[in-house]
Design an enzyme around this catalytic site. Structure first.
Site, PDB file in Angstrom:
ATOM      1  N   GLY A  12       0.778  -1.226  -0.046  1.00  0.00           N
ATOM      2  CA  GLY A  12      -0.003   0.165   0.165  1.00  0.00           C
ATOM      3  C   GLY A  12       1.011   1.128  -0.034  1.00  0.00           C
ATOM      4  O   GLY A  12       0.591   2.296   0.448  1.00  0.00           O
ATOM      5  N   GLY A  13       1.804   1.291  -0.725  1.00  0.00           N
ATOM      6  CA  GLY A  13       2.900   2.103  -0.749  1.00  0.00           C
ATOM      7  C   GLY A  13       2.301   3.379  -1.639  1.00  0.00           C
ATOM      8  O   GLY A  13       1.158   3.770  -1.960  1.00  0.00           O
ATOM      9  N   GLY A  16       0.691   1.524  -4.497  1.00  0.00           N
ATOM     10  CA  GLY A  16      -0.812   1.009  -3.851  1.00  0.00           C
ATOM     11  C   GLY A  16      -1.745   1.895  -3.442  1.00  0.00           C
ATOM     12  O   GLY A  16      -2.892   1.853  -3.979  1.00  0.00           O
ATOM     13  N   ASP A  35      -0.574  -4.616   3.697  1.00  0.00           N
ATOM     14  CA  ASP A  35       0.776  -4.321   3.852  1.00  0.00           C
ATOM     15  C   ASP A  35       1.365  -5.139   5.098  1.00  0.00           C
ATOM     16  O   ASP A  35       0.550  -5.879   5.866  1.00  0.00           O
ATOM     17  CB  ASP A  35       1.197  -2.587   4.068  1.00  0.00           C
ATOM     18  CG  ASP A  35       2.249  -2.431   3.511  1.00  0.00           C
ATOM     19  OD1 ASP A  35       3.412  -2.924   3.751  1.00  0.00           O
ATOM     20  OD2 ASP A  35       2.379  -1.541   2.255  1.00  0.00           O
ATOM     21  N   ARG A  92      17.045  -1.757 -11.849  1.00  0.00           N
ATOM     22  CA  ARG A  92      15.908  -2.458 -11.379  1.00  0.00           C
ATOM     23  C   ARG A  92      16.425  -3.966 -10.893  1.00  0.00           C
ATOM     24  O   ARG A  92      15.890  -4.487 -10.010  1.00  0.00           O
ATOM     25  CB  ARG A  92      15.040  -2.648 -12.617  1.00  0.00           C
ATOM     26  CG  ARG A  92      14.165  -1.225 -13.095  1.00  0.00           C
ATOM     27  CD  ARG A  92      13.281  -1.607 -14.124  1.00  0.00           C
ATOM     28  NE  ARG A  92      12.613  -0.222 -14.680  1.00  0.00           N
ATOM     29  CZ  ARG A  92      12.932   0.430 -15.566  1.00  0.00           C
ATOM     30  NH1 ARG A  92      14.135   0.106 -16.114  1.00  0.00           N
ATOM     31  NH2 ARG A  92      12.473   1.600 -15.862  1.00  0.00           N
ATOM     32  N   HIS A 179      11.293  -5.136 -19.030  1.00  0.00           N
ATOM     33  CA  HIS A 179      11.353  -3.929 -18.468  1.00  0.00           C
ATOM     34  C   HIS A 179      12.526  -3.501 -18.078  1.00  0.00           C
ATOM     35  O   HIS A 179      12.924  -3.450 -16.754  1.00  0.00           O
ATOM     36  CB  HIS A 179      10.266  -3.935 -17.270  1.00  0.00           C
ATOM     37  CG  HIS A 179       9.906  -2.555 -16.898  1.00  0.00           C
ATOM     38  ND1 HIS A 179       9.634  -1.596 -17.750  1.00  0.00           N
ATOM     39  CD2 HIS A 179       9.982  -1.979 -15.552  1.00  0.00           C
ATOM     40  CE1 HIS A 179       9.361  -0.428 -16.717  1.00  0.00           C
ATOM     41  NE2 HIS A 179       9.753  -0.774 -15.404  1.00  0.00           N
TER      42      HIS A 179
HETATM   43  P1  A3D Z   1       6.657   1.817  -2.044  1.00  0.00           P
HETATM   44  O1  A3D Z   1       6.174   3.354  -1.938  1.00  0.00           O
HETATM   45  O2  A3D Z   1       8.027   1.597  -1.437  1.00  0.00           O
HETATM   46  O3  A3D Z   1       5.627   0.735  -1.705  1.00  0.00           O
HETATM   47  C1  A3D Z   1       6.019  -0.722  -1.453  1.00  0.00           C
HETATM   48  C2  A3D Z   1       5.276  -1.092  -0.325  1.00  0.00           C
HETATM   49  O4  A3D Z   1       5.290  -2.707  -0.200  1.00  0.00           O
HETATM   50  C3  A3D Z   1       5.351  -0.715   1.037  1.00  0.00           C
HETATM   51  O5  A3D Z   1       4.631   0.121   1.740  1.00  0.00           O
HETATM   52  C4  A3D Z   1       5.839  -1.788   1.889  1.00  0.00           C
HETATM   53  O6  A3D Z   1       5.766  -1.644   3.220  1.00  0.00           O
HETATM   54  C5  A3D Z   1       5.192  -2.951   1.209  1.00  0.00           C
HETATM   55  N1  A3D Z   1       5.758  -4.212   1.377  1.00  0.00           N
HETATM   56  C6  A3D Z   1       7.033  -4.426   1.573  1.00  0.00           C
HETATM   57  N2  A3D Z   1       7.290  -5.871   1.882  1.00  0.00           N
HETATM   58  C7  A3D Z   1       5.895  -6.510   1.793  1.00  0.00           C
HETATM   59  C8  A3D Z   1       5.125  -7.622   2.135  1.00  0.00           C
HETATM   60  N3  A3D Z   1       6.145  -8.767   2.314  1.00  0.00           N
HETATM   61  N4  A3D Z   1       3.980  -7.700   1.959  1.00  0.00           N
HETATM   62  C9  A3D Z   1       3.091  -6.786   1.828  1.00  0.00           C
HETATM   63  N5  A3D Z   1       3.468  -5.666   1.437  1.00  0.00           N
HETATM   64  C10 A3D Z   1       5.113  -5.331   1.676  1.00  0.00           C
HETATM   65  O7  A3D Z   1       7.169   1.246  -3.516  1.00  0.00           O
HETATM   66  P2  A3D Z   1       6.273   1.773  -4.905  1.00  0.00           P
HETATM   67  O8  A3D Z   1       4.978   1.760  -4.457  1.00  0.00           O
HETATM   68  O9  A3D Z   1       6.635   3.021  -5.452  1.00  0.00           O
HETATM   69  O10 A3D Z   1       6.712   0.645  -6.023  1.00  0.00           O
HETATM   70  C11 A3D Z   1       6.525  -0.585  -5.703  1.00  0.00           C
HETATM   71  C12 A3D Z   1       7.246  -1.600  -6.365  1.00  0.00           C
HETATM   72  O11 A3D Z   1       6.848  -1.446  -7.981  1.00  0.00           O
HETATM   73  C13 A3D Z   1       8.617  -1.467  -6.509  1.00  0.00           C
HETATM   74  O12 A3D Z   1       9.471  -2.823  -6.731  1.00  0.00           O
HETATM   75  C14 A3D Z   1       9.023  -0.707  -7.815  1.00  0.00           C
HETATM   76  O13 A3D Z   1      10.447  -0.777  -8.327  1.00  0.00           O
HETATM   77  C15 A3D Z   1       8.131  -1.172  -8.625  1.00  0.00           C
HETATM   78  N6  A3D Z   1       7.722  -0.185  -9.899  1.00  0.00           N
HETATM   79  C16 A3D Z   1       7.590  -0.886 -11.009  1.00  0.00           C
HETATM   80  C17 A3D Z   1       7.400  -0.507 -12.169  1.00  0.00           C
HETATM   81  C18 A3D Z   1       7.229  -1.113 -13.502  1.00  0.00           C
HETATM   82  O14 A3D Z   1       6.834  -0.576 -14.510  1.00  0.00           O
HETATM   83  C19 A3D Z   1       7.008  -2.378 -13.347  1.00  0.00           C
HETATM   84  C20 A3D Z   1       7.168   0.947 -12.331  1.00  0.00           C
HETATM   85  C21 A3D Z   1       7.492   1.766 -10.931  1.00  0.00           C
HETATM   86  C22 A3D Z   1       7.662   1.065  -9.814  1.00  0.00           C
END
Ligand code: A3D
Length: 312
Positions: A12-13, A16, A35, A92, A179
């Protein structure tokens, strides 16, 4: 009375939170944001805030925050963003080890509590994470997809619109492959209102669009300083989610398990997919030029290398 769809967000970051907002605004179903226990307060807070937005936001669905997987039971759609994003200077692929551990945990729990759901992953390194989730969860291949091609193609279309001065609404184009920096924007089939891109831009300009597409994620990571893109990634996930929930049969480039398509076997790679209520219903194939095929295999090799580091 028809029950509303239940949409589970694992993580839910930044992304999310945006997913919850967009899913609610589109009234796609009730949303559960899950989360880790240490972040339970944060997702509960986001849920309360989003519930309070209902009178202004024009939606009437339920949004809850939790760290208990029992709350995702009955979900028809699971969107996974759990993991760590990049920091400036990181690729990445540098996220592999840390996010792999998270994926193992999440896959087992999703399998236990929502085994029939269509699952879309966003966690990086994307193609390897989708592969790991597929292996760890044992879910059927139609139920597992990665979001990347949707975002990369959106960036490609947006940069074409900027360069040509035409509306993005009329731009079509697809980015295939992994990607990462070796992704493959297919410039030959890109068009603006049916007019081939090559009629509107010179070679050098097309090259600039391609490089901008490949580097857009890193550009944002460097500027943000802490975290990565989240508005457009969330919207790109939601296009796939909506195609599934509304059985739209949309054609969206997604990381899907290739079993011979485009000469790739046993790996998830970004390819044009038909998404409907059956999940990844079909991979669409078309003839690539020698150069495009070579580039696609280069990106497939990069994914393969990463996947080989994963012990299932
Ligand atoms: P962020 O805002 O850090 O949110 C990630 C969330 O995941 C945090 O709230 C964490 O607490 C939670 N988390 C960690 N471990 C667990 C677990 N075991 N169970 C449940 N929740 C957990 O990151 P974000 O939302 O900015 O990005 C999330 C992911 O997407 C990252 O790996 C980025 O690199 C990826 N991402 C991918 C793309 C693509 O186009 C593929 C684009 C942008 C980001």
């Amino acid at each position: 009375m028809t029950a509303r769809n239940k949409i589970a967000l694992i993580g839910g970051g930044q992304i999310g939170g945006m997913l919850a907002l967009i899913a609610a605004q589109k009234q796609l179903g009730d949303v559960v944001i899950l989360d880790i226990p240490q972040a339970e307060g944060m997702v509960k807070a986001k849920a309360i805030d989003l519930m309070a937005l209902r009178p202004h936001g024009g939606y009437d669905v339920d949004i809850t925050g939790t760290s208990d997987y029992r709350d995702i039971e009955g979900a028809s759609l699971v969107l996974i963003t759990a993991g760590v994003p990049r920091k400036p200077g990181m690729t990445r692929d540098d996220l592999l080890k840390i996010n792999l551990k998270i994926m193992k945990d999440v896959a087992g729990k999703v399998k236990e509590h929502a085994p029939d759901a269509f699952v879309i992953l966003t966690t990086n390194p994307l193609d390897a994470m989708v592969y790991a989730f597929y292996k760890y969860s044992g879910l059927p291949k139609q139920q597992v997809a990665g979001m990347a091609g949707s975002l990369d193609s959106g960036r490609f279309r947006s940069f074409i619109a900027m360069k040509t001065g035409c509306s993005v609404e009329d731009v079509s184009g697809v980015v295939m492959g992994g990607h990462g920096p070796s992704m493959v924007p297919i410039t030959r089939t890109a068009s603006v209102g049916g007019v081939p891109l090559s009629a509107l831009l010179g070679e050098e300009e097309i090259h600039e669009v391609v490089e901008h597409t490949r580097n857009a994620g890193t550009e944002i990571v460097n500027l943000l300083g802490n975290g990565s893109a989240f508005y457009s990634p969330a919207s790109s996930v939601m296009d796939m989610a909506e195609a599934f929930l509304l059985d739209k049969k949309r054609v969206i480039p997604s990381a899907a398990l290739c079993e011979g398509e485009y000469g790739v076997d046993g790996y998830f790679l970004g390819v044009p997919c038909v998404i409907g209520r059956g999940g990844i219903e079909r991979i669409l194939e078309f003839e690539l030029t020698d150069e495009e095929r070579e580039e696609l295999h280069k990106t497939a090799d990069a994914v393969k290398q990463l996947v080989e580091e994963i012990e299932i």
